[in-house]
Design a protein around this motif. Structure first.
Motif, PDB file in Angstrom:
ATOM      1  N   GLN A 190       0.850  -1.195   0.000  1.00  0.00           N
ATOM      2  CA  GLN A 190       0.000   0.000   0.000  1.00  0.00           C
ATOM      3  C   GLN A 190       0.881   1.238   0.000  1.00  0.00           C
ATOM      4  OE1 GLN A 190      -2.104  -2.045   3.262  1.00  0.00           O
ATOM      5  NE2 GLN A 190      -3.980  -1.572   2.162  1.00  0.00           N
ATOM      6  N   GLY A 191       1.834   1.225  -0.897  1.00  0.00           N
ATOM      7  CA  GLY A 191       2.781   2.313  -1.045  1.00  0.00           C
ATOM      8  C   GLY A 191       3.693   1.954  -2.212  1.00  0.00           C
ATOM      9  N   ARG A 192       4.782   2.705  -2.378  1.00  0.00           N
ATOM     10  CA  ARG A 192       5.636   2.493  -3.549  1.00  0.00           C
ATOM     11  C   ARG A 192       7.061   2.084  -3.199  1.00  0.00           C
ATOM     12  NH1 ARG A 192       4.578   4.439  -8.483  1.00  0.00           N
ATOM     13  NH2 ARG A 192       6.714   5.168  -8.632  1.00  0.00           N
ATOM     14  N   ASP A 193       7.223   1.554  -2.010  1.00  0.00           N
ATOM     15  CA  ASP A 193       8.554   1.173  -1.565  1.00  0.00           C
ATOM     16  C   ASP A 193       9.196   0.147  -2.507  1.00  0.00           C
ATOM     17  OD1 ASP A 193      10.825   0.675   0.021  1.00  0.00           O
ATOM     18  OD2 ASP A 193       9.687   1.059   1.849  1.00  0.00           O
ATOM     19  N   LEU A 194       8.417  -0.886  -2.865  1.00  0.00           N
ATOM     20  CA  LEU A 194       8.965  -1.941  -3.733  1.00  0.00           C
ATOM     21  C   LEU A 194       9.190  -1.437  -5.152  1.00  0.00           C
ATOM     22  CD1 LEU A 194       6.906  -5.011  -2.452  1.00  0.00           C
ATOM     23  CD2 LEU A 194       9.340  -4.561  -2.068  1.00  0.00           C
ATOM     24  N   VAL A 195       8.367  -0.466  -5.585  1.00  0.00           N
ATOM     25  CA  VAL A 195       8.576   0.138  -6.904  1.00  0.00           C
ATOM     26  C   VAL A 195       9.935   0.821  -6.918  1.00  0.00           C
ATOM     27  CG1 VAL A 195       7.740   1.881  -8.536  1.00  0.00           C
ATOM     28  CG2 VAL A 195       6.099   0.493  -7.249  1.00  0.00           C
ATOM     29  N   ASP A 196      10.198   1.602  -5.869  1.00  0.00           N
ATOM     30  CA  ASP A 196      11.464   2.334  -5.791  1.00  0.00           C
ATOM     31  C   ASP A 196      12.658   1.385  -5.717  1.00  0.00           C
ATOM     32  OD1 ASP A 196       9.945   4.596  -5.819  1.00  0.00           O
ATOM     33  OD2 ASP A 196      10.035   4.947  -3.657  1.00  0.00           O
ATOM     34  N   VAL A 366       3.428  -7.544  -2.168  1.00  0.00           N
ATOM     35  CA  VAL A 366       3.586  -7.608  -3.623  1.00  0.00           C
ATOM     36  C   VAL A 366       3.520  -6.181  -4.168  1.00  0.00           C
ATOM     37  CG1 VAL A 366       2.474  -8.349  -5.774  1.00  0.00           C
ATOM     38  CG2 VAL A 366       2.655  -9.940  -3.845  1.00  0.00           C
ATOM     39  N   ARG A 367       4.452  -5.879  -5.054  1.00  0.00           N
ATOM     40  CA  ARG A 367       4.579  -4.525  -5.622  1.00  0.00           C
ATOM     41  C   ARG A 367       3.265  -4.004  -6.201  1.00  0.00           C
ATOM     42  NH1 ARG A 367       9.510  -4.161  -9.558  1.00  0.00           N
ATOM     43  NH2 ARG A 367       8.436  -5.939 -10.508  1.00  0.00           N
ATOM     44  N   ASN A 368       3.018  -2.734  -5.967  1.00  0.00           N
ATOM     45  CA  ASN A 368       1.802  -2.062  -6.430  1.00  0.00           C
ATOM     46  C   ASN A 368       2.246  -0.810  -7.183  1.00  0.00           C
ATOM     47  OD1 ASN A 368      -0.458  -0.419  -6.646  1.00  0.00           O
ATOM     48  ND2 ASN A 368      -1.000  -0.503  -4.486  1.00  0.00           N
ATOM     49  N   PRO A 369       2.280  -0.871  -8.539  1.00  0.00           N
ATOM     50  CA  PRO A 369       2.871   0.238  -9.303  1.00  0.00           C
ATOM     51  C   PRO A 369       2.164   1.566  -9.089  1.00  0.00           C
ATOM     52  CG  PRO A 369       1.780  -1.351 -10.756  1.00  0.00           C
ATOM     53  CD  PRO A 369       1.797  -1.957  -9.393  1.00  0.00           C
ATOM     54  N   SER A 370       0.870   1.528  -8.785  1.00  0.00           N
ATOM     55  CA  SER A 370       0.159   2.801  -8.571  1.00  0.00           C
ATOM     56  C   SER A 370       0.490   3.366  -7.191  1.00  0.00           C
ATOM     57  CB  SER A 370      -1.357   2.592  -8.694  1.00  0.00           C
ATOM     58  OG  SER A 370      -1.861   1.894  -7.576  1.00  0.00           O
ATOM     59  N   GLY A 371       0.920   2.491  -6.287  1.00  0.00           N
ATOM     60  CA  GLY A 371       1.161   2.939  -4.920  1.00  0.00           C
ATOM     61  C   GLY A 371      -0.143   3.253  -4.191  1.00  0.00           C
ATOM     62  N   VAL A 372      -1.271   3.123  -4.915  1.00  0.00           N
ATOM     63  CA  VAL A 372      -2.572   3.499  -4.361  1.00  0.00           C
ATOM     64  C   VAL A 372      -3.266   2.268  -3.798  1.00  0.00           C
ATOM     65  CG1 VAL A 372      -4.869   4.389  -4.957  1.00  0.00           C
ATOM     66  CG2 VAL A 372      -2.828   5.433  -5.958  1.00  0.00           C
ATOM     67  N   SER A 373      -3.942   2.446  -2.659  1.00  0.00           N
ATOM     68  CA  SER A 373      -4.729   1.351  -2.089  1.00  0.00           C
ATOM     69  C   SER A 373      -6.020   1.923  -1.528  1.00  0.00           C
ATOM     70  CB  SER A 373      -3.927   0.648  -1.005  1.00  0.00           C
ATOM     71  OG  SER A 373      -4.622  -0.496  -0.546  1.00  0.00           O
ATOM     72  N   GLU A 378      -5.921   0.794  -7.048  1.00  0.00           N
ATOM     73  CA  GLU A 378      -5.003  -0.202  -6.483  1.00  0.00           C
ATOM     74  C   GLU A 378      -4.702  -1.260  -7.548  1.00  0.00           C
ATOM     75  OE1 GLU A 378      -6.041  -1.740  -2.385  1.00  0.00           O
ATOM     76  OE2 GLU A 378      -6.606  -3.412  -3.662  1.00  0.00           O
ATOM     77  N   PHE A 379      -3.430  -1.643  -7.671  1.00  0.00           N
ATOM     78  CA  PHE A 379      -3.086  -2.546  -8.782  1.00  0.00           C
ATOM     79  C   PHE A 379      -1.843  -3.359  -8.475  1.00  0.00           C
ATOM     80  CE2 PHE A 379      -1.162  -3.272 -13.067  1.00  0.00           C
ATOM     81  CZ  PHE A 379      -2.158  -4.122 -13.531  1.00  0.00           C
ATOM     82  N   ALA A 380      -1.767  -4.523  -9.102  1.00  0.00           N
ATOM     83  CA  ALA A 380      -0.524  -5.295  -9.119  1.00  0.00           C
ATOM     84  C   ALA A 380      -0.461  -6.000 -10.467  1.00  0.00           C
ATOM     85  CB  ALA A 380      -0.492  -6.311  -7.982  1.00  0.00           C
ATOM     86  N   GLU A 381       0.715  -6.006 -11.091  1.00  0.00           N
ATOM     87  CA  GLU A 381       0.888  -6.687 -12.375  1.00  0.00           C
ATOM     88  C   GLU A 381       0.692  -8.184 -12.163  1.00  0.00           C
ATOM     89  OE1 GLU A 381       1.249  -5.331 -15.210  1.00  0.00           O
ATOM     90  OE2 GLU A 381       2.010  -3.294 -14.805  1.00  0.00           O
ATOM     91  N   HIS A 382       0.128  -8.819 -13.180  1.00  0.00           N
ATOM     92  CA  HIS A 382      -0.108 -10.264 -13.109  1.00  0.00           C
ATOM     93  C   HIS A 382       1.183 -11.022 -12.776  1.00  0.00           C
ATOM     94  CE1 HIS A 382      -2.242 -13.959 -13.863  1.00  0.00           C
ATOM     95  NE2 HIS A 382      -1.325 -14.334 -14.737  1.00  0.00           N
ATOM     96  N   ASP A 383       2.277 -10.642 -13.434  1.00  0.00           N
ATOM     97  CA  ASP A 383       3.553 -11.338 -13.191  1.00  0.00           C
ATOM     98  C   ASP A 383       4.029 -11.146 -11.750  1.00  0.00           C
ATOM     99  OD1 ASP A 383       3.580 -12.350 -15.683  1.00  0.00           O
ATOM    100  OD2 ASP A 383       5.096 -10.969 -16.496  1.00  0.00           O
ATOM    101  N   ASP A 384       3.772  -9.982 -11.200  1.00  0.00           N
ATOM    102  CA  ASP A 384       4.160  -9.735  -9.802  1.00  0.00           C
ATOM    103  C   ASP A 384       3.316 -10.579  -8.852  1.00  0.00           C
ATOM    104  OD1 ASP A 384       6.014  -7.985 -10.725  1.00  0.00           O
ATOM    105  OD2 ASP A 384       5.097  -6.168  -9.905  1.00  0.00           O
ATOM    106  N   CYS A 385       2.018 -10.715  -9.190  1.00  0.00           N
ATOM    107  CA  CYS A 385       1.151 -11.576  -8.376  1.00  0.00           C
ATOM    108  C   CYS A 385       1.681 -13.007  -8.402  1.00  0.00           C
ATOM    109  CB  CYS A 385      -0.284 -11.547  -8.889  1.00  0.00           C
ATOM    110  SG  CYS A 385      -1.100  -9.959  -8.639  1.00  0.00           S
ATOM    111  N   LEU A 386       2.083 -13.459  -9.585  1.00  0.00           N
ATOM    112  CA  LEU A 386       2.610 -14.826  -9.691  1.00  0.00           C
ATOM    113  C   LEU A 386       3.929 -14.953  -8.934  1.00  0.00           C
ATOM    114  CD1 LEU A 386       1.787 -15.826 -13.384  1.00  0.00           C
ATOM    115  CD2 LEU A 386       0.474 -16.246 -11.309  1.00  0.00           C
TER     116      LEU A 386
END
Ligand SMILES: [Zn+2]
Length: 410
Positions: A190-196, A366-373, A378-386
């Motif tokens: 629920q943030g962008r830490d993993l994106v960064d 799991v990474r959330n590219p929008s950083g929004v929750s 709120e979003f996660a790429e399919h590959d990241d979910c896998l």
């Protein structure tokens, strides 16, 4: 793995979804929630897992005998905030079932019982107290307090439970808690830490202290046209200044403060309000910071109320101290996941409640590219979910066989 994951995802993606916004409205014990509970029971049955419901409505799908104890439990929740995103909660439950499939496909016979859990009423969107299901389970939410909580339509939890055929007298600490040896919750970040950091999956280190506070501003209802500006006792003004003050204090103090819910009486366009009721959600890195933040916001609101000729009462609805996930378990899992980053979060989770009750607990994000929750964005790429499922499968495999090697030691 991809097919099973996608299949589960598609099976629930329209449940409780708004056609206008694409957001989800999955509140505890509503039709949407019941549909998701049936889906959960179906997924358990499909895997030959025994689905049990504890005193508080949390669902447990068992692989192995819970009576053996020291179980590895994975899971999250299926309810949502108003107009929430698709991932917060369901990603953890779906990934847990997929991880069970993964461990089975690898042909591993676990040495510990395994369960997938769906914690009821995690968001507290209906009755106001977050993590109500897990807090009742651990005994940190007294059942008499829970029964008396009311939703926006004035229905008590007690009445709502009766209406869905549950016995409100059953609420309370449940012995299933004692069977949990380890709990791991996977959650969308629920943030962008993993994106960064450029990483798909990370582990949680801690949850910030957080609380919910009800501010009631009372003034004098009067005519919007005939009441002179200097003759008003307008609680909306006191409220408005309080929102600004909370935002400023949080920004200056490296904390978070949000007024996201407000009720106005009588809520008329041409009337000065009689009362404004608003909820402050506050979070900070340390308990003292949180206390200071809430104290400062209340102080400024009180000062302003004095000038507006309004009155203010503040009620703490819930408050949770800092939660540190099991550091040894977390470090071990990070190692197994290729030195996954370990990051803090400002969001509360059932994992935090269990951790505070003494259960060794870890969280995967799991990474959330929008950083929004808590929003349709709120979003996660399919590959990241896998990648999350893969990580959770690995974690489950490690934990479920770990007892085996220990047991073989003399
Ligand atoms: Zn959640």
């Amino acid at each position: 793995m991809d097919d099973t994951f996608t299949g589960m995802w598609q099976a629930i993606q329209e449940v409780g979804r708004s056609g206008d916004t694409g957001g989800y409205h999955r509140f505890v014990w509503t039709d949407a929630d019941q549909t998701l509970r049936e889906w959960f029971a179906g997924e358990a049955a499909r895997r030959g897992m025994d689905c049990q419901v504890d005193r508080n409505g949390n669902q447990w799908a068992w692989w192995g005998d819970p009576a053996a104890g020291n179980a590895v439990v994975l899971g999250s929740h299926l309810d949502s905030v108003p107009d929430g995103g698709a991932y917060d909660g369901p990603l953890g439950v779906i990934s847990a079932f997929a991880a069970v499939d993964g461990v089975r496909a690898a042909g591993n016979q676990p040495a510990r019982p395994i369960a997938v859990v769906n914690f009821v009423d995690e968001e507290g969107a209906r009755f106001g107290v977050p993590c109500a299901g897990s807090r009742l389970l651990t005994g940190s939410l007294p059942p008499e307090r829970a029964r008396a909580l009311r939703d926006r339509d004035g229905h008590s939890m007690e009445d709502v439970l009766r209406a869905v055929g549950r016995d409100p007298g059953q609420l309370g600490r449940d012995d299933v808690l004692d069977t949990i040896g380890t709990f791991v919750e996977l959650h969308v970040e629920q943030g962008r830490d993993l994106v960064d950091r450029g990483r798909a999956v990370g582990l949680g280190s801690e949850i910030w202290p957080h609380g919910r506070y009800r501010f009631e501003f009372t003034g004098q209802a009067n005519h919007a046209g005939t009441t002179a500006m200097d003759a008003r006792h307008d609680p909306m003004l006191t409220y408005a200044m309080t929102v600004l003050a909370a935002n400023k204090k949080a920004r200056l103090g490296g904390a978070r403060a949000t007024f996201g819910r407000v009720q106005v009486e009588p809520n008329g366009t041409n009337a000065i309000a009689a009362q404004v009721r608003a909820w402050l959600d506050a979070r900070a890195p340390a308990v003292e910071d949180l206390a200071e933040l809430v104290r400062a916001v209340q102080q400024q609101a009180d000062d302003r109320a004095g000038r507006d000729g309004t009155t203010l009462t503040v009620t703490t609805e819930s408050e949770t101290g800092a939660t540190h996930f099991d550091p040894r378990l977390t470090a071990e899992l990070a190692h197994h996941l290729g030195d996954a980053p370990i990051i803090p979060t400002g969001a509360g989770h059932d994992a935090g409640v269990l951790s505070q009750a003494g259960v060794p607990t870890a969280m995967l994000f799991v990474r959330n590219p929008s950083g929004v929750s808590h929003s349709p964005e709120e979003f996660a790429e399919h590959d990241d979910c896998l990648a999350g499922v893969e990580a959770l499968t690995r974690v489950l495999g490690e934990l479920a066989t770990a007892a085996d090697s220990e047991a073989q030691q003399p």
